[in-house]
Design a protein around this motif. Structure first.
Motif, PDB file in Angstrom:
ATOM      1  N   THR A  80      42.220  63.981  46.663  1.00 33.53           N
ATOM      2  CA  THR A  80      40.790  64.272  46.618  1.00 33.53           C
ATOM      3  C   THR A  80      40.410  65.241  47.728  1.00 33.53           C
ATOM      4  O   THR A  80      40.762  65.047  48.882  1.00 33.53           O
ATOM      5  N   TRP A  82      37.173  66.490  49.506  1.00 32.94           N
ATOM      6  CA  TRP A  82      35.739  66.231  49.697  1.00 32.94           C
ATOM      7  C   TRP A  82      35.068  67.527  50.119  1.00 32.94           C
ATOM      8  O   TRP A  82      35.509  68.182  51.060  1.00 32.94           O
ATOM      9  N   THR A  83      33.995  67.906  49.430  1.00 29.39           N
ATOM     10  CA  THR A  83      33.406  69.229  49.643  1.00 29.39           C
ATOM     11  C   THR A  83      31.991  69.223  50.213  1.00 29.39           C
ATOM     12  O   THR A  83      31.565  70.223  50.770  1.00 29.39           O
ATOM     13  N   HIS A 107      30.312  64.951  47.291  1.00 28.23           N
ATOM     14  CA  HIS A 107      30.853  65.829  46.257  1.00 28.23           C
ATOM     15  C   HIS A 107      32.346  65.990  46.487  1.00 28.23           C
ATOM     16  O   HIS A 107      32.796  66.079  47.635  1.00 28.23           O
ATOM     17  N   GLU A 109      36.451  67.313  44.659  1.00 25.92           N
ATOM     18  CA  GLU A 109      37.322  67.935  43.666  1.00 25.92           C
ATOM     19  C   GLU A 109      38.576  67.074  43.595  1.00 25.92           C
ATOM     20  O   GLU A 109      39.067  66.611  44.628  1.00 25.92           O
ATOM     21  N   SER A 110      39.069  66.850  42.376  1.00 28.77           N
ATOM     22  CA  SER A 110      40.289  66.058  42.195  1.00 28.77           C
ATOM     23  C   SER A 110      41.045  66.582  40.980  1.00 28.77           C
ATOM     24  O   SER A 110      40.493  67.368  40.200  1.00 28.77           O
ATOM     25  N   ASN A 114      35.976  67.773  38.957  1.00 29.55           N
ATOM     26  CA  ASN A 114      35.010  67.709  40.050  1.00 29.55           C
ATOM     27  C   ASN A 114      33.970  66.646  39.757  1.00 29.55           C
ATOM     28  O   ASN A 114      33.700  66.321  38.601  1.00 29.55           O
ATOM     29  N   SER A 141      30.573  63.115  36.736  1.00 27.78           N
ATOM     30  CA  SER A 141      31.415  64.303  36.517  1.00 27.78           C
ATOM     31  C   SER A 141      30.536  65.547  36.533  1.00 27.78           C
ATOM     32  O   SER A 141      29.427  65.533  36.000  1.00 27.78           O
ATOM     33  N   THR A 142      31.025  66.603  37.161  1.00 23.31           N
ATOM     34  CA  THR A 142      30.250  67.847  37.218  1.00 23.31           C
ATOM     35  C   THR A 142      31.012  68.982  36.545  1.00 23.31           C
ATOM     36  O   THR A 142      32.172  68.906  36.291  1.00 23.31           O
TER      37      THR A 142
END
Length: 142
Positions: A80, A82-83, A107, A109-110, A114, A141-142
């Motif tokens: 993961t 983390w953003t 937020h 990303e994985s 995302n 989910s984005t």
């Protein structure tokens, strides 16, 4: 042990605008406990960011720790990214309080895509140390 994702002069992953070494690093490395529920939440986010699994476990309320936590946290920290952290609301959780809540969005990303982890976390203070107790979370989910 802190991974090398954050150098001493970089801004803190918790997005406080402060250098990491003056913000979350002292809580993560054990030299200064978080002073509030929000500070603990921010330091836990930063610990996820840098892969400080021991701190994540140590900052959980003892009654909520499970044997499988370490493996799960190691795996999650490796996959993961983390953003962004957004604090939405804080209730109580100040140095003189014994409990507090922090509502936030993290937020990420994985490999699975995302998303946003939206959580209301509950914290408890005992003998000058804040602990993560539990939280109500929603994954988007984005």
């Amino acid at each position: 042990m802190l991974q090398d994702q954050t150098s001493s002069d970089q801004l803190c992953p918790c997005q406080s605008g402060k250098p990491f070494n003056f913000c979350c690093a002292p809580a993560i490395n054990g030299s200064r406990p978080a002073k509030s529920a929000e500070a603990l939440m921010r330091s836990r986010y930063s610990a996820f960011f840098v892969g400080a699994v021991d701190y994540l476990i140590d900052s959980m309320a003892p009654e909520t720790r499970r044997e499988e936590d370490r493996e799960l946290l190691i795996e999650q920290s490796q996959i993961t990214n983390w953003t962004q952290l957004i604090i939405l609301e804080t209730q109580a959780g100040q140095p003189d309080d014994t409990q507090g809540e922090v509502r936030f969005e993290a937020h990420f990303e994985s490999p699975d895509g995302n998303g946003i982890l939206r959580e209301t976390s509950r914290f408890r203070q005992e003998k000058g140390h804040w602990y993560y107790v539990d939280g109500d979370l929603e994954l988007i989910s984005t």
